[in-house]
Design a protein around this motif. Structure first.
Motif, PDB file in Angstrom:
ATOM      1  N   ALA A   1     -18.325  41.816  58.483  1.00  0.00           N
ATOM      2  CA  ALA A   1     -18.709  41.981  57.081  1.00  0.00           C
ATOM      3  C   ALA A   1     -19.373  43.464  56.689  1.00  0.00           C
ATOM      4  O   ALA A   1     -19.073  44.144  55.970  1.00  0.00           O
ATOM      5  CB  ALA A   1     -19.576  40.950  56.369  1.00  0.00           C
TER       6      ALA A   1
ATOM      7  N   LEU B   1     -15.794  36.593  59.952  1.00  0.00           N
ATOM      8  CA  LEU B   1     -15.766  37.294  58.901  1.00  0.00           C
ATOM      9  C   LEU B   1     -17.148  37.862  58.529  1.00  0.00           C
ATOM     10  O   LEU B   1     -17.646  39.075  58.069  1.00  0.00           O
ATOM     11  CB  LEU B   1     -15.386  36.353  57.532  1.00  0.00           C
ATOM     12  CG  LEU B   1     -15.391  37.194  56.271  1.00  0.00           C
ATOM     13  CD1 LEU B   1     -14.803  38.446  56.089  1.00  0.00           C
ATOM     14  CD2 LEU B   1     -15.246  36.082  55.179  1.00  0.00           C
TER      15      LEU B   1
ATOM     16  N   PHE C   1     -15.493  38.680  46.315  1.00  0.00           N
ATOM     17  CA  PHE C   1     -14.866  38.038  47.707  1.00  0.00           C
ATOM     18  C   PHE C   1     -13.587  37.079  47.497  1.00  0.00           C
ATOM     19  O   PHE C   1     -13.730  35.669  47.529  1.00  0.00           O
ATOM     20  CB  PHE C   1     -16.271  37.109  48.026  1.00  0.00           C
ATOM     21  CG  PHE C   1     -17.442  38.059  48.343  1.00  0.00           C
ATOM     22  CD1 PHE C   1     -17.254  39.310  48.746  1.00  0.00           C
ATOM     23  CD2 PHE C   1     -18.716  37.446  48.306  1.00  0.00           C
ATOM     24  CE1 PHE C   1     -18.502  39.885  49.090  1.00  0.00           C
ATOM     25  CE2 PHE C   1     -19.856  38.100  48.683  1.00  0.00           C
ATOM     26  CZ  PHE C   1     -19.598  39.439  48.963  1.00  0.00           C
TER      27      PHE C   1
ATOM     28  N   ILE D   1     -22.271  37.777  52.852  1.00  0.00           N
ATOM     29  CA  ILE D   1     -21.050  36.959  53.335  1.00  0.00           C
ATOM     30  C   ILE D   1     -21.703  35.556  53.817  1.00  0.00           C
ATOM     31  O   ILE D   1     -20.925  34.626  53.609  1.00  0.00           O
ATOM     32  CB  ILE D   1     -19.980  37.796  54.332  1.00  0.00           C
ATOM     33  CG1 ILE D   1     -19.621  39.025  53.660  1.00  0.00           C
ATOM     34  CG2 ILE D   1     -18.888  36.901  54.831  1.00  0.00           C
ATOM     35  CD1 ILE D   1     -18.363  38.609  52.694  1.00  0.00           C
TER      36      ILE D   1
ATOM     37  N   GLY E   1     -24.101  43.667  53.582  1.00  0.00           N
ATOM     38  CA  GLY E   1     -22.779  43.145  53.751  1.00  0.00           C
ATOM     39  C   GLY E   1     -22.634  41.712  54.792  1.00  0.00           C
ATOM     40  O   GLY E   1     -22.313  40.692  54.144  1.00  0.00           O
ATOM     41  N   HIS E   2     -23.434  41.906  55.997  1.00  0.00           N
ATOM     42  CA  HIS E   2     -23.459  40.672  56.689  1.00  0.00           C
ATOM     43  C   HIS E   2     -24.239  39.430  55.838  1.00  0.00           C
ATOM     44  O   HIS E   2     -23.950  38.302  56.041  1.00  0.00           O
ATOM     45  CB  HIS E   2     -24.384  40.913  57.938  1.00  0.00           C
ATOM     46  CG  HIS E   2     -23.735  41.702  58.996  1.00  0.00           C
ATOM     47  ND1 HIS E   2     -22.723  41.214  59.494  1.00  0.00           N
ATOM     48  CD2 HIS E   2     -24.059  42.804  59.584  1.00  0.00           C
ATOM     49  CE1 HIS E   2     -22.177  42.108  60.427  1.00  0.00           C
ATOM     50  NE2 HIS E   2     -23.125  43.259  60.448  1.00  0.00           N
TER      51      HIS E   2
END
Length: 226
Positions: free
Chosen positions: A148, A144, A44, A104, A100-101
């Motif tokens: 994500a 973002l 990241f 992040i 991913g959500h």
């Protein structure tokens, strides 16, 4: 207690109104996310972005070099013999998308407390509730988190393209092809589309800084019609 009952009634009414898109929370994914976060934390940053870009370019290169074969293989995508594999790959891709959500959101300081199943047109798929990101003061952080899942899926699609282009006909090649379609085509048609209330819609809301954009748009269209 009365407020709680009103909230429960509103949630039930919302589910009945959106019966093609129903969510059921099952468990708290925090232990899984916290276990995965150290493995992803080093990505990241700028170097992770460069790695992502390189893999995407290699995937596009593989697609360009094998475009005719890639297109011809779509004929068997909805064949009865492929439907089960297509669904399994879909569940895997969407689980990766939701991860991913969650990653992040947690990385940026949000809480992720619900992992469950959503019935998307009566098709069960996994989902993670990352709505705590709506409280982030930085709109780019909110954007973002919303994007994500698509970032993760495009990376998966690029990897699948590379595997597909370098394997002969068989189970691995077929699975890779299904992942390509699920993680790229459906993402473009649904997730990134701001006209549907998925990731692209929330990205647009935060980008132009208009809350409840869908409701406001519907009211405006109704006003123009009247």
């Amino acid at each position: 207690a009365e407020r709680g009952r009103k909230r429960d009634r509103k949630e039930l009414q919302g589910k009945l109104k959106n019966f093609l898109f129903i969510k059921f929370g099952l468990l708290d994914p925090t232990p899984v996310i916290m276990a995965c976060l150290p493995f992803f934390r080093f990505l990241f940053n700028r170097w992770g972005g460069i790695l992502w870009g390189i893999v995407i370019l290699l995937g596009l290169k593989a697609a360009g070099e094998n475009w005719e074969q890639l297109w011809d293989q779509t004929e068997g995508l909805l064949a009865p013999s492929n439907l089960f594999l297509l669904y399994v790959c879909g569940v895997g891709a969407k689980a990766w998308h939701e991860l991913g959500h969650g990653l992040i959101c947690r990385y940026l300081g949000g809480e992720v407390r619900t992992l469950g199943v959503m019935l998307l047109i009566f098709t069960p798929l996994p989902y993670i509730d990352a709505t705590s990101s709506w409280g982030f003061s930085n709109k780019w952080h909110r954007i973002l988190v919303s994007g994500a899942g698509m970032i993760f899926e495009f990376f998966l699609a690029a990897l699948a393209l590379i595997v597909w282009a370098n394997t002969s006909e068989g189970a691995i090649n077929a699975a890779a092809y299904n992942l390509i379609v699920i993680a790229s085509v459906t993402t473009f048609l649904f997730n990134i589309n701001p006209l549907l209330r998925f990731d692209g819609y929330y990205i647009l809301c935060d980008w132009i800084e208009v809350a409840n954009l869908g409701q406001r748009a519907n009211k405006h269209i109704k006003f123009l019609t009247e």
